[in-house]
Design a protein around this motif. Structure first.
Motif, PDB file in Angstrom:
ATOM      1  N   GLY B  51       0.821  -1.213   0.000  1.00  0.00           N
ATOM      2  CA  GLY B  51       0.000   0.000   0.000  1.00  0.00           C
ATOM      3  C   GLY B  51       0.851   1.259   0.000  1.00  0.00           C
ATOM      4  N   GLU B  52       0.191   2.385   0.231  1.00  0.00           N
ATOM      5  CA  GLU B  52       0.863   3.672   0.038  1.00  0.00           C
ATOM      6  C   GLU B  52       1.702   4.115   1.245  1.00  0.00           C
ATOM      7  OE1 GLU B  52      -2.990   6.384   0.627  1.00  0.00           O
ATOM      8  OE2 GLU B  52      -3.209   4.247   0.242  1.00  0.00           O
ATOM      9  N   TYR B  53       1.591   3.366   2.370  1.00  0.00           N
ATOM     10  CA  TYR B  53       2.253   3.833   3.590  1.00  0.00           C
ATOM     11  C   TYR B  53       3.747   3.549   3.550  1.00  0.00           C
ATOM     12  CZ  TYR B  53      -2.640   3.226   4.610  1.00  0.00           C
ATOM     13  OH  TYR B  53      -3.991   3.238   4.526  1.00  0.00           O
ATOM     14  N   ASN B  54       4.485   4.401   4.266  1.00  0.00           N
ATOM     15  CA  ASN B  54       5.931   4.231   4.299  1.00  0.00           C
ATOM     16  C   ASN B  54       6.303   3.223   5.382  1.00  0.00           C
ATOM     17  OD1 ASN B  54       8.660   4.467   4.143  1.00  0.00           O
ATOM     18  ND2 ASN B  54       8.676   6.715   4.076  1.00  0.00           N
ATOM     19  N   TRP B  55       6.102   1.946   5.067  1.00  0.00           N
ATOM     20  CA  TRP B  55       6.317   0.883   6.061  1.00  0.00           C
ATOM     21  C   TRP B  55       7.744   0.869   6.567  1.00  0.00           C
ATOM     22  CZ3 TRP B  55       2.378  -1.133   8.339  1.00  0.00           C
ATOM     23  CH2 TRP B  55       1.164  -1.280   7.669  1.00  0.00           C
ATOM     24  N   LEU B  56       8.683   0.947   5.630  1.00  0.00           N
ATOM     25  CA  LEU B  56      10.091   0.801   6.006  1.00  0.00           C
ATOM     26  C   LEU B  56      10.486   1.864   7.035  1.00  0.00           C
ATOM     27  CD1 LEU B  56      12.719  -0.737   5.576  1.00  0.00           C
ATOM     28  CD2 LEU B  56      13.323   0.936   3.800  1.00  0.00           C
ATOM     29  N   ILE B  61      11.707   3.453  12.627  1.00  0.00           N
ATOM     30  CA  ILE B  61      11.508   4.358  13.772  1.00  0.00           C
ATOM     31  C   ILE B  61      11.153   3.564  15.024  1.00  0.00           C
ATOM     32  CG2 ILE B  61       9.956   6.121  14.724  1.00  0.00           C
ATOM     33  CD1 ILE B  61      11.955   7.299  12.818  1.00  0.00           C
ATOM     34  N   THR B  62      10.149   2.695  14.886  1.00  0.00           N
ATOM     35  CA  THR B  62       9.719   1.909  16.056  1.00  0.00           C
ATOM     36  C   THR B  62      10.837   0.995  16.546  1.00  0.00           C
ATOM     37  OG1 THR B  62       7.457   1.979  15.216  1.00  0.00           O
ATOM     38  CG2 THR B  62       7.935   0.341  16.909  1.00  0.00           C
ATOM     39  N   THR B  63      11.543   0.377  15.592  1.00  0.00           N
ATOM     40  CA  THR B  63      12.662  -0.476  15.969  1.00  0.00           C
ATOM     41  C   THR B  63      13.692   0.316  16.773  1.00  0.00           C
ATOM     42  OG1 THR B  63      12.343  -1.727  13.930  1.00  0.00           O
ATOM     43  CG2 THR B  63      14.412  -2.080  15.089  1.00  0.00           C
ATOM     44  N   GLY B  64      13.994   1.521  16.285  1.00  0.00           N
ATOM     45  CA  GLY B  64      14.964   2.377  16.981  1.00  0.00           C
ATOM     46  C   GLY B  64      14.508   2.678  18.397  1.00  0.00           C
ATOM     47  N   GLU B  65      13.221   2.985  18.544  1.00  0.00           N
ATOM     48  CA  GLU B  65      12.700   3.308  19.883  1.00  0.00           C
ATOM     49  C   GLU B  65      12.787   2.105  20.815  1.00  0.00           C
ATOM     50  OE1 GLU B  65       9.371   6.523  18.241  1.00  0.00           O
ATOM     51  OE2 GLU B  65       8.758   4.543  18.972  1.00  0.00           O
ATOM     52  N   VAL B  66      12.365   0.945  20.290  1.00  0.00           N
ATOM     53  CA  VAL B  66      12.366  -0.266  21.129  1.00  0.00           C
ATOM     54  C   VAL B  66      13.791  -0.626  21.538  1.00  0.00           C
ATOM     55  CG1 VAL B  66      11.913  -2.748  21.147  1.00  0.00           C
ATOM     56  CG2 VAL B  66      10.225  -1.186  20.161  1.00  0.00           C
ATOM     57  N   PHE B  67      14.675  -0.712  20.543  1.00  0.00           N
ATOM     58  CA  PHE B  67      16.053  -1.125  20.837  1.00  0.00           C
ATOM     59  C   PHE B  67      16.767  -0.092  21.712  1.00  0.00           C
ATOM     60  CE2 PHE B  67      17.386  -4.881  18.159  1.00  0.00           C
ATOM     61  CZ  PHE B  67      16.102  -5.249  17.825  1.00  0.00           C
ATOM     62  N   GLY B  68      16.544   1.182  21.405  1.00  0.00           N
ATOM     63  CA  GLY B  68      17.182   2.243  22.192  1.00  0.00           C
ATOM     64  C   GLY B  68      16.725   2.213  23.638  1.00  0.00           C
ATOM     65  N   ALA B 193       7.245   1.651  23.668  1.00  0.00           N
ATOM     66  CA  ALA B 193       7.440   2.430  22.443  1.00  0.00           C
ATOM     67  C   ALA B 193       6.112   2.661  21.734  1.00  0.00           C
ATOM     68  CB  ALA B 193       8.432   1.700  21.521  1.00  0.00           C
ATOM     69  N   ILE B 194       5.265   1.647  21.671  1.00  0.00           N
ATOM     70  CA  ILE B 194       3.986   1.771  20.969  1.00  0.00           C
ATOM     71  C   ILE B 194       3.060   2.736  21.706  1.00  0.00           C
ATOM     72  CG2 ILE B 194       1.934   0.511  20.186  1.00  0.00           C
ATOM     73  CD1 ILE B 194       4.528  -0.005  18.587  1.00  0.00           C
ATOM     74  N   VAL B 195       3.051   2.627  23.049  1.00  0.00           N
ATOM     75  CA  VAL B 195       2.225   3.551  23.827  1.00  0.00           C
ATOM     76  C   VAL B 195       2.657   4.989  23.546  1.00  0.00           C
ATOM     77  CG1 VAL B 195       1.771   4.384  26.170  1.00  0.00           C
ATOM     78  CG2 VAL B 195       1.572   1.958  25.649  1.00  0.00           C
ATOM     79  N   GLY B 196       3.942   5.212  23.513  1.00  0.00           N
ATOM     80  CA  GLY B 196       4.462   6.543  23.201  1.00  0.00           C
ATOM     81  C   GLY B 196       3.967   7.016  21.846  1.00  0.00           C
ATOM     82  N   GLU B 197       3.987   6.127  20.890  1.00  0.00           N
ATOM     83  CA  GLU B 197       3.552   6.498  19.545  1.00  0.00           C
ATOM     84  C   GLU B 197       2.045   6.736  19.476  1.00  0.00           C
ATOM     85  OE1 GLU B 197       7.082   4.186  17.065  1.00  0.00           O
ATOM     86  OE2 GLU B 197       5.026   3.427  16.969  1.00  0.00           O
ATOM     87  N   PHE B 198       1.310   5.952  20.246  1.00  0.00           N
ATOM     88  CA  PHE B 198      -0.150   6.151  20.296  1.00  0.00           C
ATOM     89  C   PHE B 198      -0.488   7.537  20.832  1.00  0.00           C
ATOM     90  CE2 PHE B 198      -1.732   1.473  20.778  1.00  0.00           C
ATOM     91  CZ  PHE B 198      -1.569   1.300  19.418  1.00  0.00           C
ATOM     92  N   ILE B 199       0.195   7.876  21.926  1.00  0.00           N
ATOM     93  CA  ILE B 199      -0.208   9.084  22.642  1.00  0.00           C
ATOM     94  C   ILE B 199       0.206  10.341  21.890  1.00  0.00           C
ATOM     95  CG2 ILE B 199      -0.037  10.346  24.813  1.00  0.00           C
ATOM     96  CD1 ILE B 199       0.708   7.652  26.093  1.00  0.00           C
ATOM     97  N   GLY B 204       6.365   6.188  13.120  1.00  0.00           N
ATOM     98  CA  GLY B 204       6.401   4.915  13.840  1.00  0.00           C
ATOM     99  C   GLY B 204       5.142   4.106  13.572  1.00  0.00           C
ATOM    100  N   LEU B 205       5.225   2.800  13.878  1.00  0.00           N
ATOM    101  CA  LEU B 205       4.114   1.900  13.550  1.00  0.00           C
ATOM    102  C   LEU B 205       2.873   2.189  14.384  1.00  0.00           C
ATOM    103  CD1 LEU B 205       6.189  -1.384  13.146  1.00  0.00           C
ATOM    104  CD2 LEU B 205       4.978  -0.172  11.323  1.00  0.00           C
ATOM    105  N   GLY B 206       3.058   2.606  15.636  1.00  0.00           N
ATOM    106  CA  GLY B 206       1.918   2.951  16.487  1.00  0.00           C
ATOM    107  C   GLY B 206       1.182   4.153  15.908  1.00  0.00           C
ATOM    108  N   TYR B 207       1.946   5.125  15.474  1.00  0.00           N
ATOM    109  CA  TYR B 207       1.378   6.312  14.829  1.00  0.00           C
ATOM    110  C   TYR B 207       0.637   5.917  13.556  1.00  0.00           C
ATOM    111  CZ  TYR B 207       1.494  10.213  11.540  1.00  0.00           C
ATOM    112  OH  TYR B 207       1.167  11.143  10.592  1.00  0.00           O
ATOM    113  N   LEU B 208       1.276   5.056  12.764  1.00  0.00           N
ATOM    114  CA  LEU B 208       0.677   4.612  11.508  1.00  0.00           C
ATOM    115  C   LEU B 208      -0.669   3.920  11.754  1.00  0.00           C
ATOM    116  CD1 LEU B 208       1.282   4.340   8.411  1.00  0.00           C
ATOM    117  CD2 LEU B 208       2.034   2.018   8.923  1.00  0.00           C
ATOM    118  N   MET B 209      -0.714   3.083  12.796  1.00  0.00           N
ATOM    119  CA  MET B 209      -1.959   2.379  13.115  1.00  0.00           C
ATOM    120  C   MET B 209      -3.105   3.354  13.351  1.00  0.00           C
ATOM    121  SD  MET B 209      -1.167  -0.845  15.568  1.00  0.00           S
ATOM    122  CE  MET B 209      -2.810  -1.540  15.491  1.00  0.00           C
TER     123      MET B 209
END
Lengths: 254, 257
Positions: B51-56, B61-68, B193-199, B204-209
């Protein structure tokens, strides 16, 4: 008579907490000569372990004289002590040879020589071929053999053993008794051996000190004049019985 | 020989149960005629990656947040535990506090962290860290304190130093504990990381969702969950690998399992 290696005179120790005092050792008086295997026997709370810790330099004593070494046989506290406990206390993540080497590492001894010595000791305690094994691969008796090798690796002058065979089954224990006598003869070390077992105390000791509890005191000490090499069937000899009866009497169990 | 067939059997079962779930999912949707906006098939989920979203970018971004956040949690958790183990008074004083802090549902702290640290990659790393470091701290502290007193006597009878006790006995002895805390922390770091992106976040993937939710693009939401899971699984895999390397072929592995 030559000067004894260890001279204890009226040694006592009291543990104090805010509320109460607990007399852990008293009247400990005895001379131990170099190369003796002295058994300390008595019930729980008689001060055997405390006395051992005083000799190891882990505890101070309150009263009396503790004099180790001297003359042509100097004793360096913090260097010349080897210890064996009821649990083997082998480090689970180290191979047997590296466990044996632990005291040498702590003391900063040259590792090449120590490794050589550790191998010889493993041979002496009957653990040939187990150098590269981990502790969990060994039986309880074999782990204690490794612990004995560890206590000898830095060539200390005094070996302190706190019920080293207390956690073993009865048959393994008797076998280890004979092994210890052999190791003692070969290594020519002064060994102090704490035990609950009167039979063990008589079979192993060249001298035996009897400690009683409530209050903790050294009741008596005497030489055990049984022939060497000692064998398990000596336990049925009349002379052996005389010694065990003497200890039972001192402990008020007759 | 036996070992090889045992592990082959184990892996076959692992793959089998997952395949069964995916197949069941597929037929549940197809046979139940479940609308696409409620639940896509596995195939439709996978196709949404085109699809049109920038998955990569969002995945990175999310990977960086989680690992960091996770790396920070390991470093801070272990360091604090070491400090605790060096001073009995400090640990007696602070450990009860740590235990009560651990009882707070940390995900609920998300909005407060946003207030404190603002939006973006950095704050999300901090949230992932804050949420995941406590279990590491607690298990490591326990591991460092679990030393037989007689072993200490043995070392002290040779005038062994505090440092020698630490490096030769405490630290290696606590490794299985450190890893058990680290394994728990993986899931928490991902959640953080996902909660951060949600809020509050603009990538990031949370934001994308949250973006695709507005359009009811359910396949893309499923895809995002799948990718988030994969990030967690990769991190978990790395931790298991490190555990295999550092907690070697001794009995502790079996005890920990």
């Amino acid at each position: 008579m030559t000067k004894p290696f260890i001279h204890l005179e009226g040694v006592s120790k009291t543990y104090r907490s805010r509320r109460q005092e607990f007399l852990a050792v008293s009247d400990a008086t005895m001379d131990i000569h170099e190369g003796e295997l002295v058994s300390l026997v008595g019930p729980s709370g008689c001060g055997k372990t405390t006395l051992l810790k005083i000799l190891a330099g882990l505890h101070d004593h309150d009263e009396g004289i503790v004099d180790i070494g001297g003359g042509d046989n100097p004793f360096e506290p913090g260097r010349d002590v080897g210890m064996v406990f009821q649990q083997s206390l082998l480090l689970k993540w180290r191979k047997i040879i590296d466990n044996v080497l632990l005291p040498a590492e702590i003391l900063g001894l040259p590792m090449g020589e120590s490794r050589e010595r550790a191998r010889d000791l493993l041979h002496m305690v009957g653990l040939d071929g187990f150098e590269q094994n981990y502790p969990y691969e060994l039986s309880g008796g074999m782990q204690q053999r490794a612990a004995i090798a560890r206590s000898l690796v830095h060539d200390p002058k005094l070996i302190l053993m706190d019920e080293p065979f207390g956690a073993l089954d009865a048959l393994t224990r008797e076998k280890m008794n004979l092994e210890l006598l052999r190791i003692w003869t070969e290594s020519k070390k002064t060994i102090i051996f704490v035990t609950h077992s009167i039979q063990e105390a008589v079979l192993l000791g060249s001298r035996c000190a009897v400690l009683t509890a409530g209050p903790a005191r050294m009741a008596d000490q005497f030489e055990i004049e049984l022939d060497y090499p000692r064998t398990l069937d000596m336990k049925t000899h009349e002379k052996f019985g005389v010694y065990t009866r003497r200890i039972y009497k001192l402990l008020g169990m007759e | 020989m036996n070992n090889i067939s045992d592990s082959a059997r184990k892996w076959a079962l692992i793959i089998l149960v997952h395949v069964i779930v995916v197949v069941a999912w597929h037929y549940f949707v197809v046979l139940g005629e479940v609308p696409l906006y409620v639940m896509p098939t596995p195939g439709q989920t996978i196709m949404s990656i085109f699809g049109e979203y920038n998955w990569l970018h969002n995945t990175m971004i999310t990977t960086g947040e989680v690992f960091g956040g996770y790396a920070l949690a390991v470093v801070v958790g272990v360091t604090l535990a070491v400090l605790f183990s060096w001073n009995a008074t400090v640990s007696e004083f602070l450990m009860p506090l740590v235990v009560s802090l651990n009882m707070i549902p940390k995900v609920a702290m998300g909005p407060i962290f946003i207030v404190w640290f603002d939006y973006g990659l950095g704050p999300n790393i901090i949230i992932a860290f804050m949420i995941s470091f406590l279990p590491i701290l607690i298990t490591t502290t326990r591991g460092l304190m679990e030393v037989e007193p007689e072993l200490l006597d043995l070392v002290k009878s040779l005038k062994g130093s505090r440092w020698q006790i630490f490096t030769k006995i405490q630290l290696p002895g606590s490794l299985p504990y450190i890893f058990s805390g680290m394994k728990v922390a993986v899931v928490l770091a991902v959640a953080g990381a996902i909660v951060g992106e949600f809020i509050g976040s603009e990538e990031g993937l949370g934001y994308l969702m949250q973006q695709v939710q507005v359009d009811l693009d359910t396949p893309a939401m499923f895809m995002a969950v799948l990718l988030i899971t994969l990030i967690g699984v990769s991190l978990y895999g790395i931790v298991i690998l490190l555990e295999r390397i550092f907690v070697k072929s001794d009995s502790r592995m079996e005890n920990a399992a």
